[in-house]
Scaffold this motif. Sequence first.
Motif, PDB file in Angstrom:
ATOM      1  N   ARG A 149      -8.000  -4.485  -7.515  1.00 23.80           N
ATOM      2  CA  ARG A 149      -8.151  -3.795  -6.223  1.00 23.80           C
ATOM      3  C   ARG A 149      -8.024  -4.815  -5.097  1.00 23.80           C
ATOM      4  N   PRO A 150      -6.959  -4.710  -4.318  1.00 27.04           N
ATOM      5  CA  PRO A 150      -6.753  -5.677  -3.237  1.00 27.04           C
ATOM      6  C   PRO A 150      -7.703  -5.418  -2.066  1.00 27.04           C
ATOM      7  N   GLN A 151      -7.818  -6.419  -1.223  1.00 33.99           N
ATOM      8  CA  GLN A 151      -8.555  -6.284   0.028  1.00 33.99           C
ATOM      9  C   GLN A 151      -7.583  -6.541   1.169  1.00 33.99           C
ATOM     10  N   SER A 152      -7.976  -6.173   2.353  1.00 34.91           N
ATOM     11  CA  SER A 152      -7.114  -6.332   3.523  1.00 34.91           C
ATOM     12  C   SER A 152      -6.672  -7.789   3.680  1.00 34.91           C
ATOM     13  N   GLY A 153      -5.367  -7.976   3.784  1.00 32.15           N
ATOM     14  CA  GLY A 153      -4.802  -9.304   3.986  1.00 32.15           C
ATOM     15  C   GLY A 153      -4.743 -10.154   2.738  1.00 32.15           C
TER      16      GLY A 153
ATOM     17  N   ASN B 205       1.207  -4.323   4.501  1.00 29.46           N
ATOM     18  CA  ASN B 205       0.885  -5.037   3.271  1.00 29.46           C
ATOM     19  C   ASN B 205       2.036  -5.841   2.706  1.00 29.46           C
ATOM     20  N   LEU B 206       3.194  -5.728   3.298  1.00 25.63           N
ATOM     21  CA  LEU B 206       4.306  -6.568   2.878  1.00 25.63           C
ATOM     22  C   LEU B 206       4.015  -8.030   3.195  1.00 25.63           C
ATOM     23  N   GLU B 207       3.303  -8.278   4.289  1.00 25.24           N
ATOM     24  CA  GLU B 207       3.028  -9.662   4.691  1.00 25.24           C
ATOM     25  C   GLU B 207       2.213 -10.433   3.645  1.00 25.24           C
ATOM     26  N   PRO B 208       1.065  -9.924   3.164  1.00 24.72           N
ATOM     27  CA  PRO B 208       0.352 -10.713   2.151  1.00 24.72           C
ATOM     28  C   PRO B 208       1.148 -10.886   0.857  1.00 24.72           C
ATOM     29  N   ILE B 209       1.924  -9.867   0.487  1.00 26.20           N
ATOM     30  CA  ILE B 209       2.741 -10.010  -0.715  1.00 26.20           C
ATOM     31  C   ILE B 209       3.823 -11.061  -0.495  1.00 26.20           C
ATOM     32  N   SER B 210       4.491 -11.035   0.650  1.00 25.16           N
ATOM     33  CA  SER B 210       5.550 -12.026   0.891  1.00 25.16           C
ATOM     34  C   SER B 210       4.964 -13.429   1.047  1.00 25.16           C
TER      35      SER B 210
ATOM     36  N   PHE C 291       1.985   0.852  -7.769  1.00 24.25           N
ATOM     37  CA  PHE C 291       0.892   0.661  -8.719  1.00 24.25           C
ATOM     38  C   PHE C 291      -0.166   1.714  -8.429  1.00 24.25           C
ATOM     39  N   THR C 292      -0.585   2.444  -9.439  1.00 24.25           N
ATOM     40  CA  THR C 292      -1.543   3.534  -9.249  1.00 24.25           C
ATOM     41  C   THR C 292      -2.885   3.180  -9.868  1.00 24.25           C
ATOM     42  N   ILE C 293      -3.941   3.340  -9.081  1.00 18.81           N
ATOM     43  CA  ILE C 293      -5.305   3.152  -9.578  1.00 18.81           C
ATOM     44  C   ILE C 293      -6.011   4.505  -9.512  1.00 18.81           C
ATOM     45  N   THR C 294      -6.656   4.871 -10.607  1.00 22.60           N
ATOM     46  CA  THR C 294      -7.392   6.125 -10.680  1.00 22.60           C
ATOM     47  C   THR C 294      -8.420   6.202  -9.558  1.00 22.60           C
ATOM     48  N   ASN C 295      -8.483   7.328  -8.903  1.00 21.45           N
ATOM     49  CA  ASN C 295      -9.405   7.605  -7.795  1.00 21.45           C
ATOM     50  C   ASN C 295      -9.122   6.782  -6.540  1.00 21.45           C
ATOM     51  N   VAL C 296      -8.017   6.049  -6.522  1.00 19.56           N
ATOM     52  CA  VAL C 296      -7.634   5.286  -5.329  1.00 19.56           C
ATOM     53  C   VAL C 296      -6.284   5.770  -4.826  1.00 19.56           C
ATOM     54  N   GLY C 297      -5.316   5.864  -5.732  1.00 20.27           N
ATOM     55  CA  GLY C 297      -3.981   6.322  -5.361  1.00 20.27           C
ATOM     56  C   GLY C 297      -2.924   5.272  -5.616  1.00 20.27           C
ATOM     57  N   ASP C 298      -1.794   5.449  -4.934  1.00 21.36           N
ATOM     58  CA  ASP C 298      -0.648   4.564  -5.106  1.00 21.36           C
ATOM     59  C   ASP C 298      -0.769   3.366  -4.168  1.00 21.36           C
ATOM     60  N   LEU C 299      -0.489   2.176  -4.712  1.00 18.29           N
ATOM     61  CA  LEU C 299      -0.557   0.939  -3.943  1.00 18.29           C
ATOM     62  C   LEU C 299       0.794   0.241  -3.964  1.00 18.29           C
ATOM     63  N   ALA C 300       1.099  -0.445  -2.878  1.00 16.33           N
ATOM     64  CA  ALA C 300       2.322  -1.229  -2.799  1.00 16.33           C
ATOM     65  C   ALA C 300       2.164  -2.483  -3.659  1.00 16.33           C
ATOM     66  N   ALA C 301       3.218  -2.850  -4.382  1.00 19.04           N
ATOM     67  CA  ALA C 301       3.134  -4.016  -5.259  1.00 19.04           C
ATOM     68  C   ALA C 301       4.524  -4.596  -5.511  1.00 19.04           C
ATOM     69  N   TYR C 302       4.530  -5.820  -5.985  1.00 26.97           N
ATOM     70  CA  TYR C 302       5.739  -6.446  -6.520  1.00 26.97           C
ATOM     71  C   TYR C 302       5.435  -6.867  -7.935  1.00 26.97           C
ATOM     72  N   GLN C 303       6.354  -6.587  -8.844  1.00 33.59           N
ATOM     73  CA  GLN C 303       6.202  -7.010 -10.239  1.00 33.59           C
ATOM     74  C   GLN C 303       7.081  -8.234 -10.466  1.00 33.59           C
ATOM     75  N   LEU C 304       6.467  -9.303 -10.939  1.00 30.42           N
ATOM     76  CA  LEU C 304       7.168 -10.552 -11.223  1.00 30.42           C
ATOM     77  C   LEU C 304       7.373 -10.686 -12.717  1.00 30.42           C
TER      78      LEU C 304
END
Length: 124
Positions: A35-39, A78-83, A104-117
């Motif tokens: 579970r990410p946090q802001s930034g 959220n692209l900024e912390p990932i980049s 990326f989907t977390i139960t009871n949270v929803g869809d999250l932006a992610a990059y898969q490496l």
Amino acid sequence: MNNLIVRQRARLASKFREILGDMAVIVTDDSQQARPQSGKVAVLIEWPDIDYPIWGNDPEITWRVDLIAGTMATQARNLEPISDALDLIAESDLCVIQARPVTFTITNVGDLAAYQLTINPSDL
């Protein structure tokens, strides 16, 4: 084989903690804890692909790692912390074969932006 996978997973987690430092709120192999946090990003180490080019020899193990940021509604932000995380990884000695945007989907949270490496298996 099991010990090889466990050792590689531990080295991979350690590398990501070292490379990303405080930018990673967590490095885990438990998707419910990612579970990410802001930034910041959450780092999820997925179960590896295991290939046997020659049966009986050590397998080729390919790892996939997800860099997860905020919700899809805040994707632009959220692209900024990932980049930033990708930049730090690119400056390291870890060889990433490819990076692909995923949801990326977390139960009871929803869809999250992610990059898969996809990590070069010989790096571990």
